[in-house]
Design a protein around this motif. Structure first.
Motif, PDB file in Angstrom:
ATOM      1  N   TRP A 193      -0.055  11.182   7.477  1.00  0.00           N
ATOM      2  CA  TRP A 193       1.255   9.276   7.313  1.00  0.00           C
ATOM      3  C   TRP A 193       2.492  10.080   6.890  1.00  0.00           C
ATOM      4  CZ3 TRP A 193       4.722   8.013   4.251  1.00  0.00           C
ATOM      5  CH2 TRP A 193       5.418   6.737   3.783  1.00  0.00           C
TER       6      TRP A 193
ATOM      7  N   SER B 128       6.835   8.645   6.306  1.00  0.00           N
ATOM      8  CA  SER B 128       7.652   7.628   6.245  1.00  0.00           C
ATOM      9  C   SER B 128       8.633   7.040   7.038  1.00  0.00           C
ATOM     10  CB  SER B 128       8.275   8.101   5.047  1.00  0.00           C
ATOM     11  OG  SER B 128       9.056   9.471   4.807  1.00  0.00           O
TER      12      SER B 128
ATOM     13  N   SER C 184       1.699   0.173   2.552  1.00  0.00           N
ATOM     14  CA  SER C 184       2.741   1.491   3.255  1.00  0.00           C
ATOM     15  C   SER C 184       3.512  -0.641   2.978  1.00  0.00           C
ATOM     16  CB  SER C 184       2.603   1.740   4.334  1.00  0.00           C
ATOM     17  OG  SER C 184       2.403   2.612   4.710  1.00  0.00           O
TER      18      SER C 184
ATOM     19  N   VAL D 262       4.695   4.815   0.672  1.00  0.00           N
ATOM     20  CA  VAL D 262       3.315   4.365   0.172  1.00  0.00           C
ATOM     21  C   VAL D 262       2.383   4.649  -0.746  1.00  0.00           C
ATOM     22  CG1 VAL D 262       3.013   7.074   0.626  1.00  0.00           C
ATOM     23  CG2 VAL D 262       1.398   5.310   1.487  1.00  0.00           C
TER      24      VAL D 262
END
Ligand SMILES: [Zn+2]
Length: 256
Positions: free
Chosen positions: A61, A63, A140, A152
């Motif tokens: 994941w 950002s 998110s 998140v």
């Protein structure tokens, strides 16, 4: 059982460039057998391997696409396709809009995505995006960093971790963090900018975001070069009554 806890391991927290003992932003979030590599700043792939092989990561994941949060995706691509890593399937990769094209241009010298898609199954984020990754639920929210950027909330077994990514204080972050067990929040700026758009937190902002969201515990990260971790923690603590720690490289926190 200890392995079922939600855990946060700091792979690195330096900005905007790695120091000799601290890579840029990257974290390993795990619960049970599920592992998410959260932000892939410079140097974090090396540290990730202390804990898990790349082919054991359930998802990545990201950002936002500043290099101190994403540059090791490039290295991970080579690891995934051209070395000893045997992927059973492309690694699910969640990140901001434009991520797939950006990787394709950098890695293939053309907009052709196919090699990238052999390494990563790219899912581009939108505000409110939700994903289920093994034992973890990821929500998110768009945040205020001057480019597409996300925070998140990761939840498992009633435990919750919220990561700010890079952002100025903003309502979406405070709402996302409401009542969470741990808020991992950036404190980049020694002071707010005298003019122009604010795109980071000061330590005071970090404490106020934590207090406004009534979080259980604050972990200060992404401390800029004009602050020491001790200063950042002390200044955040002046605005937040709960426990405050620093995201020291290599540290592991059990959540909840
Ligand atoms: Zn940034």
């Amino acid at each position: 059982m200890a392995s079922d806890l939600l855990r946060l391991t700091v792979l690195g927290s330096a900005t905007p460039y790695a120091s000799v003992d601290n890579p840029c932003s990257g974290y390993l979030v795990s619960s049970g057998g599920t592992r998410v590599w959260m932000d892939a700043g410079s140097g974090t792939l090396a540290q990730l391997q202390r804990h898990v092989r790349l082919d054991e990561v359930d998802a990545i994941w990201i950002s936002h696409l500043h290099a101190d949060h994403s540059a090791d995706l490039l290295t991970a691509y080579y690891a995934a396709l051209y070395a000893d890593i045997q992927l059973a399937a492309p690694i699910p990769l969640y990140g901001p809009p434009g991520l797939a094209d950006r990787l394709a241009h950098f890695l293939t010298n053309s907009p052709t995505r196919s090699p990238v898609e052999s390494a990563f199954a790219v899912h581009e984020l939108a505000d409110g995006h939700q994903a289920r990754v093994g034992a973890l639920t990821l929500t998110s929210r768009a945040v205020a960093h001057g480019i597409p950027a996300f925070a998140v909330r990761i939840e498992a077994e009633g435990r919750s971790l919220v990561y700010s990514g890079d952002t100025a204080p903003c309502p979406n972050l405070t709402r996302l963090a409401e009542g969470c067990d741990v808020l991992l929040c950036e404190a980049e700026s020694a002071q707010a900018p005298a003019e122009g758009e604010q795109v980071h937190h000061t330590p005071e902002d970090t404490g106020e975001t934590a207090g406004g969201a009534r979080v259980g515990r604050l972990i200060v990260t992404h401390v800029g070069r004009f602050l020491t971790p001790q200063q950042a923690v002390a200044r955040a603590s002046a605005r937040f009554d709960g426990p405050v720690d620093y995201a020291a490289p290599g540290a592991t926190f059990s959540i909840g």
